[in-house]
Scaffold this motif. Structure first.
Motif, PDB file in Angstrom:
ATOM      1  N   GLU A  38      -7.975  -9.800  24.728  1.00  0.00           N
ATOM      2  CA  GLU A  38      -8.361  -9.226  23.428  1.00  0.00           C
ATOM      3  C   GLU A  38      -8.342 -10.257  22.292  1.00  0.00           C
ATOM      4  OE1 GLU A  38      -6.695  -5.393  22.648  1.00  0.00           O
ATOM      5  OE2 GLU A  38      -6.367  -4.988  24.782  1.00  0.00           O
ATOM      6  N   LEU A  39      -9.216 -10.025  21.344  1.00  0.00           N
ATOM      7  CA  LEU A  39      -9.215 -10.761  20.084  1.00  0.00           C
ATOM      8  C   LEU A  39      -8.146 -10.163  19.156  1.00  0.00           C
ATOM      9  CD1 LEU A  39     -10.758 -12.641  17.940  1.00  0.00           C
ATOM     10  CD2 LEU A  39     -11.950 -10.531  17.295  1.00  0.00           C
ATOM     11  N   VAL A  40      -7.407 -11.035  18.459  1.00  0.00           N
ATOM     12  CA  VAL A  40      -6.406 -10.567  17.485  1.00  0.00           C
ATOM     13  C   VAL A  40      -6.797 -11.012  16.089  1.00  0.00           C
ATOM     14  CG1 VAL A  40      -3.991 -10.658  16.766  1.00  0.00           C
ATOM     15  CG2 VAL A  40      -4.581 -11.055  19.129  1.00  0.00           C
ATOM     16  N   ALA A  41      -6.752 -10.104  15.140  1.00  0.00           N
ATOM     17  CA  ALA A  41      -6.893 -10.465  13.724  1.00  0.00           C
ATOM     18  C   ALA A  41      -5.492 -10.528  13.115  1.00  0.00           C
ATOM     19  CB  ALA A  41      -7.735  -9.418  12.991  1.00  0.00           C
ATOM     20  N   VAL A  42      -5.223 -11.612  12.390  1.00  0.00           N
ATOM     21  CA  VAL A  42      -3.909 -11.814  11.756  1.00  0.00           C
ATOM     22  C   VAL A  42      -4.064 -11.560  10.254  1.00  0.00           C
ATOM     23  CG1 VAL A  42      -2.045 -13.456  11.324  1.00  0.00           C
ATOM     24  CG2 VAL A  42      -3.332 -13.566  13.485  1.00  0.00           C
ATOM     25  N   ILE A  43      -3.280 -10.623   9.761  1.00  0.00           N
ATOM     26  CA  ILE A  43      -3.367 -10.286   8.336  1.00  0.00           C
ATOM     27  C   ILE A  43      -2.703 -11.393   7.502  1.00  0.00           C
ATOM     28  CG2 ILE A  43      -2.633  -8.620   6.554  1.00  0.00           C
ATOM     29  CD1 ILE A  43      -4.822  -7.562   8.492  1.00  0.00           C
ATOM     30  N   GLY A  44      -3.350 -11.744   6.391  1.00  0.00           N
ATOM     31  CA  GLY A  44      -2.816 -12.791   5.523  1.00  0.00           C
ATOM     32  C   GLY A  44      -2.474 -12.306   4.130  1.00  0.00           C
ATOM     33  N   ARG A  45      -3.040 -11.174   3.755  1.00  0.00           N
ATOM     34  CA  ARG A  45      -2.817 -10.671   2.394  1.00  0.00           C
ATOM     35  C   ARG A  45      -2.517  -9.183   2.434  1.00  0.00           C
ATOM     36  NH1 ARG A  45      -7.721 -11.399  -1.432  1.00  0.00           N
ATOM     37  NH2 ARG A  45      -7.505  -9.213  -1.964  1.00  0.00           N
ATOM     38  N   ARG A  46      -1.471  -8.790   1.708  1.00  0.00           N
ATOM     39  CA  ARG A  46      -1.049  -7.394   1.711  1.00  0.00           C
ATOM     40  C   ARG A  46      -2.138  -6.490   1.134  1.00  0.00           C
ATOM     41  NH1 ARG A  46       1.453  -3.188  -0.854  1.00  0.00           N
ATOM     42  NH2 ARG A  46       3.225  -2.313   0.308  1.00  0.00           N
ATOM     43  N   GLY A  47      -2.207  -5.268   1.640  1.00  0.00           N
ATOM     44  CA  GLY A  47      -3.136  -4.308   1.049  1.00  0.00           C
ATOM     45  C   GLY A  47      -2.955  -2.915   1.609  1.00  0.00           C
ATOM     46  N   ARG A  48      -3.251  -1.942   0.792  1.00  0.00           N
ATOM     47  CA  ARG A  48      -3.261  -0.531   1.205  1.00  0.00           C
ATOM     48  C   ARG A  48      -4.566   0.048   0.680  1.00  0.00           C
ATOM     49  NH1 ARG A  48       0.161   4.348   1.495  1.00  0.00           N
ATOM     50  NH2 ARG A  48      -1.213   5.591   2.822  1.00  0.00           N
ATOM     51  N   TYR A  49      -5.134   1.005   1.385  1.00  0.00           N
ATOM     52  CA  TYR A  49      -6.435   1.603   1.019  1.00  0.00           C
ATOM     53  C   TYR A  49      -7.479   0.507   0.779  1.00  0.00           C
ATOM     54  CZ  TYR A  49      -3.260   5.510   0.113  1.00  0.00           C
ATOM     55  OH  TYR A  49      -2.291   6.461   0.221  1.00  0.00           O
ATOM     56  N   ILE A  50      -7.598  -0.374   1.748  1.00  0.00           N
ATOM     57  CA  ILE A  50      -8.504  -1.523   1.613  1.00  0.00           C
ATOM     58  C   ILE A  50      -9.930  -1.073   1.930  1.00  0.00           C
ATOM     59  CG2 ILE A  50      -9.053  -3.828   2.500  1.00  0.00           C
ATOM     60  CD1 ILE A  50      -6.054  -3.997   3.387  1.00  0.00           C
ATOM     61  N   PRO A  51     -10.864  -1.266   0.987  1.00  0.00           N
ATOM     62  CA  PRO A  51     -12.250  -0.901   1.306  1.00  0.00           C
ATOM     63  C   PRO A  51     -12.823  -1.848   2.359  1.00  0.00           C
ATOM     64  CG  PRO A  51     -12.032  -1.573  -1.006  1.00  0.00           C
ATOM     65  CD  PRO A  51     -10.722  -1.835  -0.349  1.00  0.00           C
ATOM     66  N   LYS A  52     -13.728  -1.310   3.156  1.00  0.00           N
ATOM     67  CA  LYS A  52     -14.353  -2.104   4.216  1.00  0.00           C
ATOM     68  C   LYS A  52     -15.007  -3.364   3.641  1.00  0.00           C
ATOM     69  CE  LYS A  52     -17.430  -0.747   7.955  1.00  0.00           C
ATOM     70  NZ  LYS A  52     -18.140   0.408   8.518  1.00  0.00           N
TER      71      LYS A  52
END
Ligand code: MG
Length: 285
Positions: free
Chosen positions: A130-144
């Protein structure tokens, strides 16, 4: 930029993979950055500065001499099931209309090169590249539309699954959380080094050199920006959180006869532009 983490005398260090050359800071350099997650948290400029420092003053390392660590200490690990249509079909599951999400605990994660352990209670150990995306910046309710701004980079995961435990109940959690079942790495690749959303990359899983899974990340039903957006409806995504995006067709449990990994096997997951995650398989001790 590609970074990896390794261990010297019990301490984490980071190295830059610059083409074929691997550059690490001198073990005596106490000021050298040793924590990739710290850099990711600081943002792209900090990653660039660390890469430049290693290019300028780094020591050449030999990969085979290093005890690799997972590229970073993961926070939340959110996995996506049935995110390739061919895998949903081979699993006799419906094509999902909303992402099928489950959690993995960091305790199940191992580095490139570490053995995937066959537990004493089951022989049904399966691979999932599988491909993994690593989050770098905090966010909630992030628009696409801005979701990819929250992704620092990408890596590879082998979502090792104990199938009998996974499928005994409707909740998959236990079968996806055995100790030493989740290889992650070998490198973290910054998002700017790959196509947007890491889309269109060849992904392949090999067991003892034989190709078992072969697809492209453009086949994801829910792409990286959609996943970031949907998951952040429920929970804030934080730096170091991982989204493990799902596996294509070809898993061992869907084959006739079924193929489960056994001691002495070597499983490799390769993603174009990222690298090869290679792990031996061993019985639990
Ligand atoms: Mg999976």
């Amino acid at each position: 930029m590609k970074f990896l983490s390794y261990e010297v005398d019990g301490k984490a260090r980071i190295a830059l993979q610059d083409g074929e050359v691997l550059l690490g800071s001198s073990p005596s350099d106490e000021t050298a950055t040793s924590d990739l997650l710290d850099l990711i948290r600081q943002g792209p400029a900090a990653l660039t500065a660390a890469a430049e420092a290693l290019r300028r003053g780094g020591n050449r390392l030999v990969r085979g001499d290093l005890k690799l660590l997972p590229p970073l200490r993961p926070g939340k690990i959110i996995c996506v099931g049935l995110n390739y249509a061919d895998h949903a079909r081979e699993s006799n599951m419906a094509i999902p209309e909303t992402p099928t999400l489950f959690g993995r605990f960091p305790s199940s994660v191992i580095a490139d090169g570490a053995p995937i352990r066959i537990p004493k209670v089951s022989r049904a150990l399966d691979f999932e590249g599988e491909l993994v995306a690593v989050i770098g910046r905090r966010g909630r309710y992030i628009p696409k539309e801005t979701a990819l701004d929250h992704v620092a980079g990408y890596s590879i995961f082998n979502d090792g699954s104990i199938r009998d435990y996974q499928l005994r109940t409707p909740q998959w959690t236990i079968g996806k959380n055995f100790d030493d079942s989740g290889p992650f790495g070998p490198v973290f690749v910054t998002a700017d080094a790959l196509p947007a959303g890491a889309s269109g990359l060849a992904i392949e899983t090999r067991l003892n050199g034989e190709v078992m899974q072969k697809s492209s990340t453009d086949q994801l039903i829910f792409d990286v920006k959609s996943l970031v957006s949907v998951i952040s409806e429920a929970m804030a995504l934080e730096p170091g959180d991982l989204i493990v995006t799902g596996t294509p067709a070809g898993v061992g449990a869907a084959r006739t006869p079924k193929v489960f990994m056994k001691a002495g096997d070597v499983c490799e997951v390769e993603i174009e532009g990222i690298g090869i995650l290679r792990n031996p398989v061993a019985d639990d001790e």
